[in-house]
Design an enzyme around this catalytic site. Sequence first.
Site, mmCIF file in Angstrom:
data_model
loop_
_atom_site.group_PDB
_atom_site.id
_atom_site.type_symbol
_atom_site.label_atom_id
_atom_site.label_comp_id
_atom_site.label_asym_id
_atom_site.label_seq_id
_atom_site.Cartn_x
_atom_site.Cartn_y
_atom_site.Cartn_z
ATOM 1 N N SER A 175 -52.137 113.336 -1.661
ATOM 2 C CA SER A 175 -52.801 112.777 -0.482
ATOM 3 C C SER A 175 -51.825 112.181 0.529
ATOM 4 O O SER A 175 -52.086 112.209 1.735
ATOM 5 C CB SER A 175 -53.819 111.717 -0.908
ATOM 6 O OG SER A 175 -54.855 112.289 -1.675
ATOM 7 N N HIS A 239 -52.822 107.137 0.642
ATOM 8 C CA HIS A 239 -53.568 107.716 1.753
ATOM 9 C C HIS A 239 -53.192 107.029 3.063
ATOM 10 O O HIS A 239 -52.869 107.683 4.062
ATOM 11 C CB HIS A 239 -55.077 107.558 1.518
ATOM 12 C CG HIS A 239 -55.599 108.268 0.302
ATOM 13 N ND1 HIS A 239 -55.313 107.855 -0.975
ATOM 14 C CD2 HIS A 239 -56.399 109.356 0.190
ATOM 15 C CE1 HIS A 239 -55.921 108.664 -1.830
ATOM 16 N NE2 HIS A 239 -56.589 109.575 -1.154
#
Length: 292
Positions: A175, A239
């Site tokens: 991610s 993220h």
Amino acid sequence: MEDVNVRRDMEEELEEEKKMTEDGEDPYKNKKVHRIVSKWMLPENARRTYMERANCLPPPVFIISVSLAELAVFIYYAVWKPQKQWITLDTGILESPFTYNPKKREEAWRFISYMLVHAGVQHILGNLIMQLVLGIPLEMVHKGLRVGLVYLAGVIAGSLASSIFDPLKYLVGASGGVYALMGGYFMNVLVNFREMIPAFGIVRLLIIILIIASDMGFALYRRFFVPANGSSPVSFAAHIAGGFAGMSIGYTVFSCFDKTLLKDPRFWIAIAAYLACVVFAVFFNIFLSPAN
């Protein structure tokens, strides 16, 4: 004076292309895919340059190779733990030499290799779809070296941020790299919005926001609501850090399509800020981390 000459050259090229079109000739008839890619990836003033030199050499090797490696590692652990690994996190990948483990931070490769390991089918499918759909067109335009720089900057930023803000949590998944690509692309769409068809630009922004919202929602759900089965939950800080890396380094890289990257002061400012954060993260891990 230089701007006047550039504008005059562009007008002459436009007139030449218009003449070819009126004669029934399409100057880019063999580059339909590249034309579509240019509309998605570049502002209008850079599309002509891209179309003139567009080719598939080298092909988008980086993003495809990374995706195949991630899929291969996932299949390996899924076959090893076939009843559980297809669904959620299990001890098999937590003990993997690729997974970022806060107790084994001296094994420095884990700060990068964690991107190869995923926590389940929905996790790897989401990352693969996003990085292939966005990464392949980006690599067609900017080539593998630049895309690889942005992707790995996001991966490293993700693991270092996790080691600071979630110092006792494991970390898996690509991610950080995916969000770096999305962050760089998002900033380019935002900054060059006026040079794009307004409706088309809005669609792009809405798609990116929808993807980010759904993926972050899943990450937060997995982090706070899915039982950890006695082991440490997986961090989601990658993220956010990957997105910030993309909006800084990724933006400067992707906005320099027809320019020399090393001569752009924005690039060096972004690199200096990134390296300062890396130095601080290393210092924190050595001297201040609760995981010590």
